[in-house]
Each structure stands twice: as C-alpha cells, then as structure tokens.
Design a protein around this motif. Sequence first.
Motif, short mmCIF file in Angstrom:
data_model
loop_
_atom_site.label_atom_id
_atom_site.label_comp_id
_atom_site.label_asym_id
_atom_site.label_seq_id
_atom_site.Cartn_x
_atom_site.Cartn_y
_atom_site.Cartn_z
N ASN A 124 0.84 -1.21 0.00
CA ASN A 124 0.00 0.00 0.00
C ASN A 124 0.87 1.25 0.00
O ASN A 124 2.08 1.21 0.24
CB ASN A 124 -0.92 0.02 1.24
CG ASN A 124 -1.86 -1.15 1.29
OD1 ASN A 124 -2.44 -1.54 0.29
ND2 ASN A 124 -2.02 -1.73 2.48
N TYR A 125 0.21 2.36 -0.20
CA TYR A 125 0.86 3.66 -0.05
C TYR A 125 0.43 4.25 1.27
O TYR A 125 -0.75 4.23 1.63
CB TYR A 125 0.46 4.60 -1.20
CG TYR A 125 1.03 4.18 -2.53
CD1 TYR A 125 2.35 4.50 -2.85
CD2 TYR A 125 0.27 3.50 -3.45
CE1 TYR A 125 2.90 4.12 -4.06
CE2 TYR A 125 0.79 3.11 -4.68
CZ TYR A 125 2.11 3.42 -4.97
OH TYR A 125 2.64 3.05 -6.17
N ASN A 126 1.37 4.77 2.03
CA ASN A 126 1.01 5.40 3.30
C ASN A 126 0.61 6.87 3.04
O ASN A 126 0.55 7.32 1.91
CB ASN A 126 2.16 5.28 4.32
CG ASN A 126 3.42 5.97 3.87
OD1 ASN A 126 3.44 6.71 2.89
ND2 ASN A 126 4.50 5.73 4.63
N GLN A 127 0.36 7.62 4.13
CA GLN A 127 -0.11 9.01 4.00
C GLN A 127 0.93 9.92 3.36
O GLN A 127 0.59 10.94 2.76
CB GLN A 127 -0.52 9.55 5.36
CG GLN A 127 -1.74 8.87 5.92
CD GLN A 127 -2.09 9.37 7.30
OE1 GLN A 127 -1.33 10.08 7.93
NE2 GLN A 127 -3.29 9.02 7.74
N GLN A 128 2.18 9.57 3.48
CA GLN A 128 3.24 10.37 2.88
C GLN A 128 3.45 10.02 1.40
O GLN A 128 4.27 10.63 0.73
CB GLN A 128 4.57 10.19 3.62
CG GLN A 128 4.60 10.81 4.99
CD GLN A 128 3.90 9.93 6.03
OE1 GLN A 128 3.78 8.73 5.86
NE2 GLN A 128 3.43 10.56 7.09
N GLY A 129 2.74 9.02 0.90
CA GLY A 129 2.87 8.61 -0.49
C GLY A 129 3.98 7.59 -0.72
O GLY A 129 4.32 7.30 -1.87
N ASP A 130 4.52 7.04 0.35
CA ASP A 130 5.57 6.03 0.21
C ASP A 130 4.95 4.64 0.05
O ASP A 130 3.92 4.32 0.66
CB ASP A 130 6.48 6.03 1.45
CG ASP A 130 7.23 7.34 1.62
OD1 ASP A 130 7.54 7.97 0.58
OD2 ASP A 130 7.49 7.71 2.78
#
Length: 189
Positions: A124-130
Amino acid sequence: MKSIITFVLLLISVFFSFAQEKEMPETVDSISKNNYEKVHELRLGAIKLLASGFLDVSYEYVNSQTSGYGVSLMVNFDDNIDYEKFGLIPYYRFYFGKNPEFKGRGFFVEAFSYFHIGEDDSFNYNQQGDFVREDDTFFEVAPGFAVGSKWINSNGFVFQLKLGVGRNLLGESPNEFLATGDVYIGYRF
C-alpha cells in the motif's frame, strides 16, 4: 527285509512332509499377525520438503482394518511462501482395501480440519505517499476432504499418495480454498 526298510523310509518321509506342511502356515500366520499388530505410523511429505522447504510430518494410529486417525504437523521454512507458516491437521480416515496381513491400507477417504497460521503481504501507499509492505498474520480454520492410496511392505515401510481440498471458514486468509496432499514416505511400527 529290504521291503520293510523301504516301507519304513516311505512312512518317515510321508510323516516329515505332513509335518512341514503344518509348520509353514503357522510361520506365515505369525508373520501376518506381527504385521497386523503394527498400528503406529510415521510419515514424511517428500515433495513439499524437497521442492519448497515445507515440512509435513504425520502420525497415524490405525484402529481397525477399515479406519485410522491421526495428526499432521506442517512447518514452512521457505520465506517466499507466505500463506501457510504453521499448520496442524487432525484427520480421520476410512480405508476401502481389505487385507488379512495389514490394517489400514489401500484406497482411503479422509475428513480433516486444517488449523493454520499464515501471513498476507499487502502493498500500500502510506499518507506520505511512500510504498510500504505490510505483513498481516492471520489464523484460519479449513475443514475438508482428501482421497488417496497407501501401500505397505512386509517390513513396515509405507508409500502414500494423497490429494485434498478444504475451505477457509474465518475469512482471514486471502484464499477461500486450500489444497493439501503430497507423496509420503514412512514407517509403520
């Protein structure tokens, strides 16, 4: 005198031939009885172990000529296979082959419950877009059925083929169904 000696030798040879015929079945019966009394069995799943580092060890108690019950222990040593890390499978078998020398051999049908722990890797992508990888560990229960066949030699060595399917009930696993089975090599004592 010569005819008397010939007659006595003939009687002795007939007596010994009947004595040998009576001893042979008793010897065969004692071998059969010893094999028939062997009811404990240990097996190892050969293909899973060689191909993927997946240990499958089974114990079975053969309680009658037509049935047996036991448990299998599954341990996954391969990090590339995530869905099944550890499993315990109690089972009950119905044998359809009858043999006076052995209990529990031939074609069988098995009912089992597969209790297993596994990992579901999600990306998945986290809130920071990583881009992150999450390892979710789950517990699952899967009842199922298997069919197979078992061969045993007079020394107690066992060769078994088995294939089965089960359905995961709890919905924790990413797979709805699972397959089980292998080529097993073992020993009955």
